[in-house]
Design an enzyme around this catalytic site. Sequence first.
Site, PDB file in Angstrom:
ATOM      1  N   HIS A  26       0.834  -1.200   0.000  1.00 26.08           N
ATOM      2  CA  HIS A  26       0.000   0.000   0.000  1.00 26.08           C
ATOM      3  C   HIS A  26       0.878   1.262   0.000  1.00 26.08           C
ATOM      4  O   HIS A  26       0.620   2.208  -0.743  1.00 26.08           O
ATOM      5  CB  HIS A  26      -0.878   0.054   1.257  1.00 26.08           C
ATOM      6  CG  HIS A  26      -1.927  -1.016   1.339  1.00 26.08           C
ATOM      7  ND1 HIS A  26      -2.083  -1.816   2.436  1.00 26.08           N
ATOM      8  CD2 HIS A  26      -2.876  -1.415   0.454  1.00 26.08           C
ATOM      9  CE1 HIS A  26      -3.085  -2.659   2.237  1.00 26.08           C
ATOM     10  NE2 HIS A  26      -3.582  -2.441   1.040  1.00 26.08           N
ATOM     11  N   LYS A  50     -17.891  -6.392   7.121  1.00 24.94           N
ATOM     12  CA  LYS A  50     -16.635  -7.124   7.361  1.00 24.94           C
ATOM     13  C   LYS A  50     -16.260  -7.010   8.838  1.00 24.94           C
ATOM     14  O   LYS A  50     -16.607  -6.035   9.481  1.00 24.94           O
ATOM     15  CB  LYS A  50     -15.509  -6.508   6.528  1.00 24.94           C
ATOM     16  CG  LYS A  50     -15.409  -7.078   5.122  1.00 24.94           C
ATOM     17  CD  LYS A  50     -14.066  -6.711   4.496  1.00 24.94           C
ATOM     18  CE  LYS A  50     -13.999  -7.042   3.022  1.00 24.94           C
ATOM     19  NZ  LYS A  50     -12.754  -6.561   2.416  1.00 24.94           N
ATOM     20  N   ARG A  99      -1.491  -5.821  -8.514  1.00 19.98           N
ATOM     21  CA  ARG A  99      -0.349  -6.662  -8.187  1.00 19.98           C
ATOM     22  C   ARG A  99      -0.074  -7.677  -9.281  1.00 19.98           C
ATOM     23  O   ARG A  99       1.040  -7.891  -9.687  1.00 19.98           O
ATOM     24  CB  ARG A  99      -0.612  -7.420  -6.883  1.00 19.98           C
ATOM     25  CG  ARG A  99      -0.485  -6.554  -5.682  1.00 19.98           C
ATOM     26  CD  ARG A  99      -1.121  -7.204  -4.499  1.00 19.98           C
ATOM     27  NE  ARG A  99      -2.566  -7.124  -4.594  1.00 19.98           N
ATOM     28  CZ  ARG A  99      -3.384  -7.361  -3.595  1.00 19.98           C
ATOM     29  NH1 ARG A  99      -2.911  -7.727  -2.432  1.00 19.98           N
ATOM     30  NH2 ARG A  99      -4.681  -7.234  -3.752  1.00 19.98           N
ATOM     31  N   SER A 137      -2.888  -7.726   2.803  1.00 16.36           N
ATOM     32  CA  SER A 137      -3.219  -7.604   4.227  1.00 16.36           C
ATOM     33  C   SER A 137      -3.618  -8.962   4.781  1.00 16.36           C
ATOM     34  O   SER A 137      -3.274  -9.325   5.908  1.00 16.36           O
ATOM     35  CB  SER A 137      -4.363  -6.616   4.413  1.00 16.36           C
ATOM     36  OG  SER A 137      -3.993  -5.336   3.974  1.00 16.36           O
TER      37      SER A 137
HETATM   38  P1  ADP Z   1      -9.706  -3.578  -0.686  1.00 13.21           P
HETATM   39  O1  ADP Z   1     -10.434  -4.201   0.448  1.00 13.21           O
HETATM   40  O2  ADP Z   1     -10.423  -2.428  -1.323  1.00 13.21           O
HETATM   41  O3  ADP Z   1      -9.128  -4.532  -1.698  1.00 13.21           O
HETATM   42  P2  ADP Z   1      -7.046  -3.270   0.309  1.00 13.21           P
HETATM   43  O4  ADP Z   1      -6.706  -2.574   1.574  1.00 13.21           O
HETATM   44  O5  ADP Z   1      -6.806  -4.733   0.265  1.00 13.21           O
HETATM   45  O6  ADP Z   1      -8.516  -2.873   0.028  1.00 13.21           O
HETATM   46  O7  ADP Z   1      -6.288  -2.609  -0.909  1.00 13.21           O
HETATM   47  C1  ADP Z   1      -6.381  -1.253  -1.178  1.00 13.21           C
HETATM   48  C2  ADP Z   1      -5.665  -0.959  -2.476  1.00 13.21           C
HETATM   49  O8  ADP Z   1      -4.316  -1.300  -2.388  1.00 13.21           O
HETATM   50  C3  ADP Z   1      -6.202  -1.741  -3.670  1.00 13.21           C
HETATM   51  O9  ADP Z   1      -6.102  -0.920  -4.807  1.00 13.21           O
HETATM   52  C4  ADP Z   1      -5.253  -2.898  -3.787  1.00 13.21           C
HETATM   53  O10 ADP Z   1      -5.188  -3.386  -5.108  1.00 13.21           O
HETATM   54  C5  ADP Z   1      -3.981  -2.208  -3.403  1.00 13.21           C
HETATM   55  N1  ADP Z   1      -2.982  -3.128  -2.876  1.00 13.21           N
HETATM   56  C6  ADP Z   1      -3.110  -3.994  -1.863  1.00 13.21           C
HETATM   57  N2  ADP Z   1      -1.961  -4.666  -1.651  1.00 13.21           N
HETATM   58  C7  ADP Z   1      -1.089  -4.204  -2.575  1.00 13.21           C
HETATM   59  C8  ADP Z   1       0.271  -4.513  -2.914  1.00 13.21           C
HETATM   60  N3  ADP Z   1       0.974  -5.431  -2.280  1.00 13.21           N
HETATM   61  N4  ADP Z   1       0.823  -3.824  -3.928  1.00 13.21           N
HETATM   62  C9  ADP Z   1       0.114  -2.907  -4.603  1.00 13.21           C
HETATM   63  N5  ADP Z   1      -1.152  -2.568  -4.351  1.00 13.21           N
HETATM   64  C10 ADP Z   1      -1.751  -3.215  -3.355  1.00 13.21           C
END
Ligand code: ADP
Length: 166
Positions: A26, A50, A99, A137
């Site tokens: 992130h 959630k 990703r 996450s």
């Molecule tokens: P959501 O529940 O909306 O998927 P996340 O917190 O998992 O929320 O992700 C938020 C954003 O960060 C999304 O655009 C996701 O694709 C991006 N993201 C999550 N992990 C990574 C990573 N390792 N590298 C790049 N982008 C990421």
Amino acid sequence: MSGGRDAASGQLAICPGSFDPLTNGHVDIIRRAARLFDRVVIAVLNHSEKSPLFSVEQRLAMAREVFQDQPEVEVDAFEGLLVEYARRRRAEVVVRGLRAVSDFEYEMRMAHMNRQLEPSLETVFMMPSTAHSYLSSRLIKEIHRLGGDVSPFVPPAVQKHLLRGH
Ligand code: ADP
């Protein structure tokens, strides 16, 4: 959408997500977005359905700590439709991280749906560095729950919260 580019404050991009918790992936995307846009808001989604590991308040606090030295990065919470939040903030851009191909289908559906709901809101996809491409996450929570060391994958502020038993 009204407003558009506000000369006084510059172009605002929204990085929405659950951030439960914020990972180095992130952080990678948010830093890249902050180089492209004048201001970035990390919009932490308050899901009613959630059950997150961290409360919204904790997720906000961690993100604020991580980006405390970057005044152009704001941290905020939102509920409901992203397009509504974007309208309220007069943001023109949503930044999402991609990703792998596995992210693509879901992200494309979301982007099309958001465009349907608000044609003037543009979705921009950014790729993290290869080293961050496998981070999620969900995986971080799993490793931590099983007693693994997550320090290579999350910012120190997040590691601190995880060790504290959040
Ligand atoms: P959501 O529940 O909306 O998927 P996340 O917190 O998992 O929320 O992700 C938020 C954003 O960060 C999304 O655009 C996701 O694709 C991006 N993201 C999550 N992990 C990574 C990573 N390792 N590298 C790049 N982008 C990421």
